[in-house]
Design a protein around this motif. Structure first.
Motif, PDB file in Angstrom:
ATOM      1  N   ILE A 122       1.779   3.610   1.343  1.00 58.69           N
ATOM      2  CA  ILE A 122       0.568   3.997   2.055  1.00 58.69           C
ATOM      3  C   ILE A 122       0.399   5.516   2.058  1.00 58.69           C
ATOM      4  O   ILE A 122      -0.682   6.041   1.788  1.00 58.69           O
ATOM      5  CB  ILE A 122       0.603   3.460   3.496  1.00 58.69           C
ATOM      6  CG1 ILE A 122       0.477   1.938   3.497  1.00 58.69           C
ATOM      7  CG2 ILE A 122      -0.508   4.073   4.337  1.00 58.69           C
ATOM      8  CD1 ILE A 122       0.596   1.317   4.861  1.00 58.69           C
ATOM      9  N   VAL A 123       1.490   6.231   2.366  1.00 58.02           N
ATOM     10  CA  VAL A 123       1.417   7.695   2.422  1.00 58.02           C
ATOM     11  C   VAL A 123       1.115   8.268   1.039  1.00 58.02           C
ATOM     12  O   VAL A 123       0.320   9.198   0.898  1.00 58.02           O
ATOM     13  CB  VAL A 123       2.730   8.272   2.976  1.00 58.02           C
ATOM     14  CG1 VAL A 123       2.708   9.799   2.913  1.00 58.02           C
ATOM     15  CG2 VAL A 123       2.943   7.808   4.413  1.00 58.02           C
ATOM     16  N   GLY A 124       1.730   7.714   0.001  1.00 61.27           N
ATOM     17  CA  GLY A 124       1.465   8.203  -1.348  1.00 61.27           C
ATOM     18  C   GLY A 124       0.006   8.074  -1.738  1.00 61.27           C
ATOM     19  O   GLY A 124      -0.586   8.998  -2.298  1.00 61.27           O
ATOM     20  N   LYS A 125      -0.591   6.934  -1.433  1.00 63.95           N
ATOM     21  CA  LYS A 125      -2.010   6.743  -1.751  1.00 63.95           C
ATOM     22  C   LYS A 125      -2.898   7.623  -0.892  1.00 63.95           C
ATOM     23  O   LYS A 125      -3.954   8.093  -1.342  1.00 63.95           O
ATOM     24  CB  LYS A 125      -2.373   5.269  -1.571  1.00 63.95           C
ATOM     25  CG  LYS A 125      -1.727   4.356  -2.607  1.00 63.95           C
ATOM     26  CD  LYS A 125      -2.118   2.901  -2.398  1.00 63.95           C
ATOM     27  CE  LYS A 125      -1.476   2.004  -3.443  1.00 63.95           C
ATOM     28  NZ  LYS A 125      -1.820   0.565  -3.235  1.00 63.95           N
ATOM     29  N   LEU A 126      -2.478   7.863   0.353  1.00 60.60           N
ATOM     30  CA  LEU A 126      -3.258   8.741   1.225  1.00 60.60           C
ATOM     31  C   LEU A 126      -3.259  10.165   0.685  1.00 60.60           C
ATOM     32  O   LEU A 126      -4.307  10.826   0.651  1.00 60.60           O
ATOM     33  CB  LEU A 126      -2.674   8.711   2.643  1.00 60.60           C
ATOM     34  CG  LEU A 126      -3.364   9.609   3.675  1.00 60.60           C
ATOM     35  CD1 LEU A 126      -4.804   9.151   3.900  1.00 60.60           C
ATOM     36  CD2 LEU A 126      -2.593   9.606   4.993  1.00 60.60           C
ATOM     37  N   ILE A 127      -2.104  10.640   0.233  1.00 60.99           N
ATOM     38  CA  ILE A 127      -2.019  11.993  -0.326  1.00 60.99           C
ATOM     39  C   ILE A 127      -2.890  12.109  -1.577  1.00 60.99           C
ATOM     40  O   ILE A 127      -3.510  13.156  -1.824  1.00 60.99           O
ATOM     41  CB  ILE A 127      -0.556  12.342  -0.638  1.00 60.99           C
ATOM     42  CG1 ILE A 127       0.242  12.464   0.668  1.00 60.99           C
ATOM     43  CG2 ILE A 127      -0.454  13.640  -1.439  1.00 60.99           C
ATOM     44  CD1 ILE A 127       1.727  12.682   0.457  1.00 60.99           C
ATOM     45  N   ASP A 128      -2.954  11.039  -2.362  1.00 61.09           N
ATOM     46  CA  ASP A 128      -3.806  11.063  -3.559  1.00 61.09           C
ATOM     47  C   ASP A 128      -5.283  11.241  -3.206  1.00 61.09           C
ATOM     48  O   ASP A 128      -6.063  11.741  -4.032  1.00 61.09           O
ATOM     49  CB  ASP A 128      -3.625   9.770  -4.357  1.00 61.09           C
ATOM     50  CG  ASP A 128      -2.259   9.686  -5.024  1.00 61.09           C
ATOM     51  OD1 ASP A 128      -1.647  10.745  -5.245  1.00 61.09           O
ATOM     52  OD2 ASP A 128      -1.804   8.561  -5.308  1.00 61.09           O
TER      53      ASP A 128
END
Length: 344
Positions: A122-128
């Motif tokens: 979730i955090v990885g996609k949010l940073i993207d």
């Protein structure tokens, strides 16, 4: 107005002067050595293809090109070409629970992914999705530590994210209050900018005071969004020592169960002026969180460029001199000897 953006590079022009001095001394010695062979006019007749002037011309062309390249490094600027660019974004601190319970696998909802793996996704996609925003990372369990100060370097943020695991913090347990307070200190002093704390946890608070900490953060202008990871029904927690395998055992010899405390998550989100999102489906939770963050105030900053760069023109002149130097041979071309451009 003419100026150099990086004038310190102009000191490199000393190299051009040193090379010129070396060339002058070398040329003088060369003339003396030639006189030892005989009369200069006779030597010239014996070597009709040797040019007296071409080597010197080639040297000074290279010297000119080198000088222009140094000037180009100093970034000459002339005139005004004002450009304006407005950027808007928010500041986000993401606090991720790295307690042992986050390694549990809620099979009813997650398949074979642990709560920690889902949180990272979730955090990885949010940073993207971040553009002109800033992000920081906090890891917490029984204690809380800043893993990445607030930054706009999203590549580094994802690199630090990959290292999140229970091994980061020795003091296990879950202290949500300390996580919130640690995240609150990570923000900059900028005003009129949305500041969000994203708390990703299974909601098992072992220390208390989380709601009070959320109220303090809200009064300081931080909005708290809680992502609840896991199943309210609970599941067994894997043994943190992979060599032993199996599941964790408490002091009474019973297997440790970990269940998502949704009530606690809702209370923290409400006190922090944000929202609670139960992560049943990563894509859905991601969209809900992004919609909530989009409502925050975005700070605007304007970037101006007052001077027009002229290094391109200097670079073209240096390239032209290099091309001319390449085209000039050290010796006279027999097929063009009648032209005699360098005739004395």
């Amino acid at each position: 107005m003419f100026r150099f953006e990086d004038p310190k590079y102009l000191y490199l022009l000393v190299i051009v002067v040193v090379l010129a001095v070396i060339r002058f001394l070398t040329y003088r010695n060369q003339k003396k050595r030639l006189r030892k062979f005989g009369d200069p006019e006779l030597v010239a007749q014996l070597m009709p293809l040797v040019s007296r002037w071409r080597p010197g011309v080639k040297f000074w062309l290279l010297e000119g090109a080198l000088a222009l390249l140094i000037v180009m490094l100093a970034r000459p600027q002339f005139g005004k070409a004002i450009s304006q660019q407005t950027k808007a974004g928010i500041e986000t601190i993401i606090a991720i629970d790295v307690s042992n319970s986050m390694m549990a696998v809620d099979k009813a909802t997650d398949g074979n992914l642990s709560r920690m793996d889902r949180a990272k996704m979730i955090v990885g996609k949010l940073i993207d999705q971040f553009n002109n925003d800033r992000v920081g990372l906090v890891a917490f369990a029984g204690d809380a530590f800043i893993q990445l100060p607030i930054t706009s370097d999203f590549v580094s943020a994802k690199m630090f994210l990959n290292n999140f695991s229970p091994a980061l913090i020795r003091n296990q347990g879950t202290d949500l209050a300390k996580a919130i307070r640690t995240a609150s200190f990570c923000f900059t002093q900028r005003e009129h900018v949305g500041k969000a704390i994203i708390l990703i946890t299974d909601g098992e608070d072992h220390e208390g005071e989380a709601v009070d900490a959320a109220k303090e953060a809200r009064e300081a202008g931080r909005n708290i969004y809680v992502l609840g990871i896991g199943s309210p029904k609970g599941t067994l927690v894997p043994n943190p020592d992979p060599r032993q395998g199996g599941y964790m055992i408490d002091n009474t010899g019973q297997q440790v169960m970990s269940a998502l405390n949704e009530q606690m998550c809702r209370e923290i989100a409400q006190a922090g002026g944000g929202a609670y999102i139960h992560v049943e489906n990563n894509a859905t939770a991601q969209k809900q969180l992004q919609d909530a963050l989009d409502k925050l105030e975005k700070a605007e900053s304007t970037v101006y460029s007052d001077f027009d760069e002229q290094f391109q023109a200097v670079g073209l002149l240096a390239l032209l001199l290099l091309i001319i130097e390449i085209c000039i041979l050290d010796r006279r071309n027999p097929t063009l000897k009648k032209l005699k451009l360098f005739k004395r």
